[in-house]
Scaffold this motif. Structure first.
Motif, PDB file in Angstrom:
ATOM      1  N   GLU A  21       0.542  -1.079  -0.173  1.00 22.97           N
ATOM      2  CA  GLU A  21      -0.041   0.031   0.281  1.00 22.97           C
ATOM      3  C   GLU A  21       0.731   1.307  -0.014  1.00 22.97           C
ATOM      4  O   GLU A  21       1.805   1.314   0.552  1.00 22.97           O
ATOM      5  N   ASP A  22       0.348   2.338  -0.385  1.00 19.42           N
ATOM      6  CA  ASP A  22       1.048   3.683  -0.635  1.00 19.42           C
ATOM      7  C   ASP A  22       1.587   4.046   0.819  1.00 19.42           C
ATOM      8  O   ASP A  22       1.092   3.855   2.089  1.00 19.42           O
ATOM      9  N   GLU A  56       4.076   2.427   2.370  1.00 15.67           N
ATOM     10  CA  GLU A  56       4.941   1.406   2.782  1.00 15.67           C
ATOM     11  C   GLU A  56       6.265   1.271   2.516  1.00 15.67           C
ATOM     12  O   GLU A  56       6.480   1.547   1.363  1.00 15.67           O
TER      13      GLU A  56
END
Length: 603
Positions: A209-210, A212
């Motif tokens: 996910e964004d 990470e």
């Protein structure tokens, strides 16, 4: 755009990386490279052009035994497609590959150069590896240095970084660009930009996910976000490679429609500051003495040029006209030296547009190319180029290429308006605010696609379609009609709404399908009156508008936007989905419509 693969294990790493990159060719690229870390040493290989060139360069390379490797296919955004600009990029002991755009790379680069660090490439990516190595001297361990590096980056990125200081580890980070971490029961570990290079090798994956980031090694997999550890949630990988290339969508065209919100963000990245448009590619000399803009293009690119003509005159207060390239070539055009000649092409190889550019160059005009493919014929010939950064578009019927062309030309209009002083700071700030919110208008809202699928069954039979609109929505009507006719094979025309009464209204009956573009921010009452005239003659009306329209047979409600361009992009998305669903119901090959080619390289 671009592709990334990574591997940790005992297999022959060179071949595995090349095979993985081959599976990512569908994403588009103009250069490629790999880095191999074995026995404490890193070797890197890069080549321009197709992967075959990289394979030939590494023909005698072996990388058996335990080690790690990273690979990359590059689609040029910063810097030409050369070996120097190809990934991986390296410093003293670390190597990096990166997809996306680092918006603040100039600031980082300036700071690093003041530290005495020398840069080799023109890319934004190279700052990552040098910043990491600089941070090592300021932090207690390698992971903290990597964490600080990621925190300093603004923009979109999928990053894999390796260093001889940690010969069993790949550091990784993801924001707004796909990146997948995967493993198999044999203990092998993988990265990929999509499922495609992982299928057949890995069995489970984490779809990052964004925001990470973490570190991957045989001993440990760490995952963090905002300096907080996060659990690893592995899921089973699909097993269909073609399905994986389409990332779950039925068609490449469908995938490309859905990724427009992300792609537009890449078009804008690094080109908008808080209060100005930053187009470094456009030198003051290029625009000096320019009083007229002549735009030349074909097909969908011609329609984006028509949109731009409204924006140039409205915002920059400079005369603009648009020519169909195949007509321009033979009309003995009058060209004056105060004209900026703008050509638009997705591929950069469109034959008629290329020949028109040659005519303009021979006449001594200053030239600007709006293109998606760096190092293409049109890009090499033009005085200046703005890349649209759409990535490869496999669907023959253009979608994201059109969207990115319009966004790029909008920025050019604002840039010229600011230079000429024809746009005040308040208006410029408002335009920039709207530009930055454009990705929101291109997001496919919940239920929208399903609604279009349901109503599309009404539009399979009849004697034709009229797409109508006014102002910038007239070129959008032309483009909506072109999309429909390209993939459904049904007759469709785009018209200025006010022209219906000058002949075309004679065709109006229940078998005439009218797609009415009715924005609230621009000539709504005028357009409404035109649609009422068609309704009175029993035409079947599909109204696309934020305002409910009682006379419509079908109605798709758009968002309550305050700016015409926000309405433009949302309505564009709807017309693309409508064309798609009509064609699917008719059983057509959406990605490869009959008689058409993606790049028209002959007259």
């Amino acid at each position: 755009m671009c592709g990334i693969v990574g591997y940790i294990g005992t297999r022959e790493k060179k071949s595995l990386l090349l095979d993985g990159l081959k599976e990512l060719e569908y994403r588009g690229y103009d250069s490629a490279g790999i880095a191999l870390l074995t026995q404490g040493k890193i070797s890197a290989y890069k080549a321009t052009g197709k992967l075959e060139n990289l394979a030939l360069k590494t023909d005698c390379v072996t990388s058996e035994g335990f080690g790690i490797g990273i690979g990359h296919t590059r689609w040029a955004t910063h810097g030409k497609p050369t070996e120097i600009n190809a990934h991986p990029h390296w410093g003293q002991h670390a190597f990096v590959v990166h997809n996306g755009i680092i918006e603040n790379y100039r600031e980082i680069k300036d700071a690093l150069q003041k530290e005495g660090i020398h840069f080799l490439s023109q890319t934004d990516t190279e700052v990552i590896v040098h910043l990491f190595e600089s941070n090592i001297t300021k932090h207690a361990d390698l992971f903290s240095a990597f964490e600080a590096t990621v925190e300093a980056l603004h923009g979109a990125y999928a990053i894999l970084l390796i260093t001889t200081l940690a010969p069993e580890t790949i550091f990784y980070a993801k924001n707004a660009v796909p990146l997948i971490l995967a493993k198999n029961p044999k203990g092998e570990l993988f990265f990929g930009s999509s499922d495609a290079p992982l299928i057949g090798l890995a069995t489970e994956a984490v779809y990052l996910e964004d925001g990470e980031y973490g570190a991957l090694s045989p001993k440990e997999i760490t995952l963090f976000k905002n300096r907080q550890a996060r659990p690893l949630q592995f899921v089973s990988l699909p097993q269909d490679k073609a399905y994986a290339q389409k990332e779950g969508y039925r068609f490449f065209m469908e995938k490309e429609i859905y990724e427009q919100a992300r792609v537009i963000s890449e078009t804008l990245m690094g080109r908008i500051s808080a209060d100005s448009i930053v187009l470094d590619e456009l030198s003051p000399e290029l625009l000096e003495g320019i009083n007229t803009i002549k735009i030349c293009a074909c097909g969908t690119s011609y329609h984006s040029g028509l949109v731009a003509s409204y924006l140039f005159e409205r915002l920059a207060k400079v005369r603009a006209n648009v020519e169909i390239a195949s007509e321009f070539r033979y009309k003995e055009p009058l060209l004056t030296p105060d004209t900026l000649f703008v050509v638009i092409s997705q591929s950069g190889e469109t034959a008629d547009t290329l020949e028109a550019l040659k005519i303009a160059k021979a006449a001594g005009l200053k030239t600007l190319a709006i293109c998606n493919v760096d190092n293409s014929s049109i890009v090499r010939l033009a005085d200046a180029t703005l890349l649209t950064r759409a990535g490869i578009e496999k669907g023959v019927a253009s979608t994201k290429a059109f969207a990115t062309q319009v966004a790029t030309l909008w920025m050019v209009a604002l840039h010229i308006g600011a230079l000429k002083g024809t746009i005040d700071q308040q208006t410029l700030a408002s335009e920039i605010h709207t530009l930055l919110r454009t990705p929101n208008a291109l997001h496919v809202k919940d239920g929208l696609h399903e609604k279009i699928h349901r109503l599309s069954k009404r539009y399979l039979h009849g004697h034709g379609f009229f797409f109508i609109g006014r102002d910038i929505f007239y070129p959008l009507a032309l483009e909506g009609a072109l999309k429909l006719k390209e993939i459904s094979y049904m007759h469709a025309e785009g018209y200025p709404a006010g022209e219906m009464k000058h002949g075309p209204i004679a065709l109006a009956d229940s078998g005439l399908f009218t797609i009415a573009l009715m924005p609230q921010t621009l000539l709504y009452e005028k357009t409404k009156s035109n649609v009422e005239e068609l309704s009175a003659r029993d035409a079947t009306i599909l109204a696309i508008s934020p305002k409910p329209f009682d006379l419509a047979d079908d109605f798709i409600q758009t968002g309550d936007h305050a700016h015409p361009m926000s309405e433009f992009f949302e309505m564009m998305l709807i017309t693309q989905l409508l064309a798609l669903e009509v064609a699917v119901r008719l059983g057509n090959d959406v990605d490869m419509p009959r008689n058409l080619a993606k790049s028209v390289t002959v007259e």
